[in-house]
Design a protein around this motif. Structure first.
Motif, PDB file in Angstrom:
ATOM      1  N   ASP A  44      21.860  60.661  24.371  1.00 35.41           N
ATOM      2  CA  ASP A  44      22.650  61.680  25.060  1.00 35.41           C
ATOM      3  C   ASP A  44      22.488  61.539  26.570  1.00 35.41           C
ATOM      4  O   ASP A  44      21.365  61.329  27.050  1.00 35.41           O
ATOM      5  N   PRO A  45      23.564  61.679  27.349  1.00 37.97           N
ATOM      6  CA  PRO A  45      23.402  61.709  28.807  1.00 37.97           C
ATOM      7  C   PRO A  45      22.639  62.960  29.215  1.00 37.97           C
ATOM      8  O   PRO A  45      22.852  64.043  28.662  1.00 37.97           O
ATOM      9  N   THR A  46      21.733  62.824  30.168  1.00 33.69           N
ATOM     10  CA  THR A  46      20.930  63.968  30.599  1.00 33.69           C
ATOM     11  C   THR A  46      21.424  64.580  31.901  1.00 33.69           C
ATOM     12  O   THR A  46      20.886  65.574  32.361  1.00 33.69           O
ATOM     13  N   PRO A 106      28.922  64.816  28.037  1.00 30.69           N
ATOM     14  CA  PRO A 106      27.803  65.711  27.730  1.00 30.69           C
ATOM     15  C   PRO A 106      28.095  66.587  26.525  1.00 30.69           C
ATOM     16  O   PRO A 106      29.248  66.883  26.214  1.00 30.69           O
ATOM     17  N   ALA A 107      27.058  67.018  25.846  1.00 29.62           N
ATOM     18  CA  ALA A 107      27.209  67.924  24.711  1.00 29.62           C
ATOM     19  C   ALA A 107      27.735  69.277  25.186  1.00 29.62           C
ATOM     20  O   ALA A 107      27.653  69.634  26.369  1.00 29.62           O
ATOM     21  N   ASP A 108      28.286  70.043  24.246  1.00 30.53           N
ATOM     22  CA  ASP A 108      28.939  71.309  24.578  1.00 30.53           C
ATOM     23  C   ASP A 108      27.995  72.374  25.120  1.00 30.53           C
ATOM     24  O   ASP A 108      28.460  73.429  25.560  1.00 30.53           O
ATOM     25  N   CYS A 115      18.099  65.340  21.127  1.00 31.15           N
ATOM     26  CA  CYS A 115      17.626  64.262  20.271  1.00 31.15           C
ATOM     27  C   CYS A 115      18.743  63.875  19.338  1.00 31.15           C
ATOM     28  O   CYS A 115      18.779  64.294  18.209  1.00 31.15           O
ATOM     29  N   SER A 116      19.703  63.104  19.881  1.00 30.83           N
ATOM     30  CA  SER A 116      20.917  62.792  19.151  1.00 30.83           C
ATOM     31  C   SER A 116      20.728  61.701  18.138  1.00 30.83           C
ATOM     32  O   SER A 116      21.588  61.501  17.317  1.00 30.83           O
ATOM     33  N   GLY A 117      19.683  60.941  18.190  1.00 28.68           N
ATOM     34  CA  GLY A 117      19.623  59.740  17.360  1.00 28.68           C
ATOM     35  C   GLY A 117      20.501  58.702  18.003  1.00 28.68           C
ATOM     36  O   GLY A 117      21.695  58.777  18.005  1.00 28.68           O
ATOM     37  N   GLY A 118      19.996  57.749  18.629  1.00 31.05           N
ATOM     38  CA  GLY A 118      20.682  56.722  19.387  1.00 31.05           C
ATOM     39  C   GLY A 118      19.645  56.221  20.344  1.00 31.05           C
ATOM     40  O   GLY A 118      18.950  57.005  20.961  1.00 31.05           O
ATOM     41  N   GLY A 119      19.461  54.960  20.481  1.00 30.99           N
ATOM     42  CA  GLY A 119      18.553  54.500  21.511  1.00 30.99           C
ATOM     43  C   GLY A 119      17.403  53.675  20.998  1.00 30.99           C
ATOM     44  O   GLY A 119      16.555  53.290  21.778  1.00 30.99           O
ATOM     45  N   THR A 129      23.588  65.403  18.161  1.00 29.96           N
ATOM     46  CA  THR A 129      22.255  65.348  18.745  1.00 29.96           C
ATOM     47  C   THR A 129      21.203  64.988  17.703  1.00 29.96           C
ATOM     48  O   THR A 129      20.222  64.331  18.013  1.00 29.96           O
ATOM     49  N   ASN A 130      21.397  65.399  16.468  1.00 32.75           N
ATOM     50  CA  ASN A 130      20.410  65.124  15.421  1.00 32.75           C
ATOM     51  C   ASN A 130      20.970  64.255  14.306  1.00 32.75           C
ATOM     52  O   ASN A 130      20.454  64.268  13.189  1.00 32.75           O
ATOM     53  N   TRP A 131      22.013  63.499  14.605  1.00 28.93           N
ATOM     54  CA  TRP A 131      22.643  62.665  13.567  1.00 28.93           C
ATOM     55  C   TRP A 131      21.721  61.512  13.187  1.00 28.93           C
ATOM     56  O   TRP A 131      21.084  60.903  14.041  1.00 28.93           O
ATOM     57  N   ASP A 132      21.686  61.195  11.906  1.00 31.31           N
ATOM     58  CA  ASP A 132      20.889  60.066  11.413  1.00 31.31           C
ATOM     59  C   ASP A 132      21.700  58.788  11.625  1.00 31.31           C
ATOM     60  O   ASP A 132      22.438  58.342  10.748  1.00 31.31           O
ATOM     61  N   ASP A 133      21.547  58.166  12.810  1.00 32.57           N
ATOM     62  CA  ASP A 133      22.458  57.090  13.207  1.00 32.57           C
ATOM     63  C   ASP A 133      21.780  55.739  13.437  1.00 32.57           C
ATOM     64  O   ASP A 133      22.416  54.800  13.929  1.00 32.57           O
ATOM     65  N   ASN A 134      20.505  55.633  13.111  1.00 33.58           N
ATOM     66  CA  ASN A 134      19.776  54.375  13.301  1.00 33.58           C
ATOM     67  C   ASN A 134      19.863  53.852  14.733  1.00 33.58           C
ATOM     68  O   ASN A 134      19.818  52.642  14.965  1.00 33.58           O
TER      69      ASN A 134
END
Length: 427
Positions: free
Chosen positions: A405-407, A168-170, A29-33, A155-160
């Motif tokens: 985030d890409p899944t 991909p994430a680490d 849940c990155s915040g984006g989308g 993943t949890n950034w407050d990015d609107n």
């Protein structure tokens, strides 16, 4: 048709990496989308859109070797979009340097991109750098779309809904690296890592996975960006008598790697990551006579590389006098980022950042109801014909979750030969 060139007369380090095949479905849940596209726009309406994008990629700093392939990916994608003539063009790219957390070139570049009123900034490569300007980009209402950020922090950034990434994430690279080291029979491992969001996140996942296989971390040492002397860390690691060492670094590998080998540590027990996996055999910065034969490394790499695509990347890059590409790291991800932005803009019939962001998950296949396509022209035809496109790119299926985030992603596993060049290995 508009043609873009990005001239930078510099030596390009690194080399072509053929990729391994370790894939894992991710969720986050990155915040984006989220975003406010007009859902009532007639799908068959003719488009006449001009999308303005900029880059904040490393022309200088510890990740400068990633700049040329990433910029080539951006430029070639823009050229392909314009050649397709599907109602959207990219008339100009505002090129900018991200530098690193030490030289801080990003601070000037992000303000330039904001003042130029771009819809999206492609970059940065370094997670640590992106963290330092992302809030400014969000406040200005522009999309930040990184082809190479892997830190778990996003993943949890407050990015609107304005932060996206094709890398991909680490969680994935850390899992693959931990398993590779364990499968090689190592039980007592030391780690030397960079003390930033990238290094700490990757180190945390690596250690969790490796110790979960029954292994032990016998030493853990860190350093800060800008450090040039690593004698204390190297001494502490060697004193722990590890049977393998994981090096989670950037350009510091030029000092740390040769120092470990000079101390008698076998190269075949060294493990590298995306930040330092380079073809040292073609690298003038690497000390002559220092062999990395047998060392292994991992990096997000996408599907097996398309040599025709890489030739097109290289042709675009050298068209304005740049040295030939010898590294293609994150070129796929950069290309796909631009294609996805253009497709989302077409689907929204808008170049407003929030509208475009609101369609990015859909055009990546993340909503699950699109028609598969693997190039901009075909995907654009689906959108213009009233359908929903599901773009699968050179970096893979992508398939963004609802947060950006890409899944789906692939991590490559590589090994150095006697020539100090790395090639694909299958595990």
């Amino acid at each position: 048709m508009s043609v873009f060139t990005r001239s930078r007369k510099s030596t390009v380090l690194g080399g072509l990496a053929l990729i391994g095949a370790s894939a894992l479905v991710l969720a986050g849940c990155s915040g984006g989308g989220t975003g406010g596209g007009d859902e009532t726009t007639p799908a068959t309406e003719e488009r006449d859109l001009t999308l303005k994008i900029g880059t904040i990629l490393p022309q200088t700093g510890t990740l400068a070797f990633l700049g040329p392939p990433e910029e080539a990916g951006v430029g070639l994608a823009a050229a392909d979009i314009n050649e397709a003539a599907k109602g959207i063009t990219i008339d100009d790219i505002v090129w900018g340097d991200s530098g690193d957390t030490d030289n801080k070139a990003y601070a000037t570049t992000i303000q330039k991109l904001i003042s130029e009123d771009v819809t999206a900034a492609i970059g940065a490569a370094s997670s640590g750098v992106t963290k330092l300007f992302l809030d400014d980009a969000v406040a200005a209402g522009i999309i930040t779309f990184s082809p190479a950020n892997t830190s778990l922090d996003f993943t949890n950034w407050d990015d609107n809904g304005l932060y996206w990434r094709t890398a991909p994430a680490d969680t994935l690279q850390g899992e693959v690296l931990g398993n590779v080291v364990a499968e090689d029979g190592h039980k007592n491992v030391a780690v030397l890592y960079q003390n930033d969001s990238y290094g700490t996140g990757l180190n945390e996942v690596f250690q969790e996975v490796f110790t979960g296989t029954g292994g032990e971390i016998v030493a853990e040492q860190s350093y800060n960006t800008g450090d040039t002397n690593f004698d204390a860390q190297i001494s502490a690691i060697l004193a722990s008598n590890p049977d393998a060492i994981a090096l989670i670094t950037f350009d510091e590998i030029y000092t740390i790697g040769p120092a470990l080998i000079a101390a008698g540590y076998p190269a075949e027990d060294l493990y590298l990551v995306d930040g330092n996996l380079k073809n040292f055999g073609s690298d003038e910065k690497w000390p002559a006579g220092v062999s990395m034969e047998g060392a292994k490394g991992t990096t997000p790499a996408g599907p097996a590389p398309d040599t025709e695509f890489q030739a097109r990347l290289n042709d675009w890059w050298v068209a304005d006098g740049n040295s030939e590409l010898t590294d293609y790291s994150y070129a796929n991800e950069a290309y796909d980022a631009v294609i996805l932005l253009a497709l989302a803009s077409l689907a929204a019939n808008s170049t407003d950042a929030a509208d475009v962001a609101g369609k990015l998950q859909e055009v990546s296949g993340g909503s699950g109801d699109g028609e598969k396509c693997d190039n901009f022209a075909d995907c654009a035809d689906i959108i213009l014909g009233g359908g929903t496109a599901d773009y699968d790119g050179y970096s893979g299926p992508i398939t963004f979750d609802e947060h950006g985030d890409p899944t789906e992603a692939t991590i490559g596993v590589f090994q150095y030969g006697a020539d100090n060049l790395y090639t694909r290995i299958d595990l």
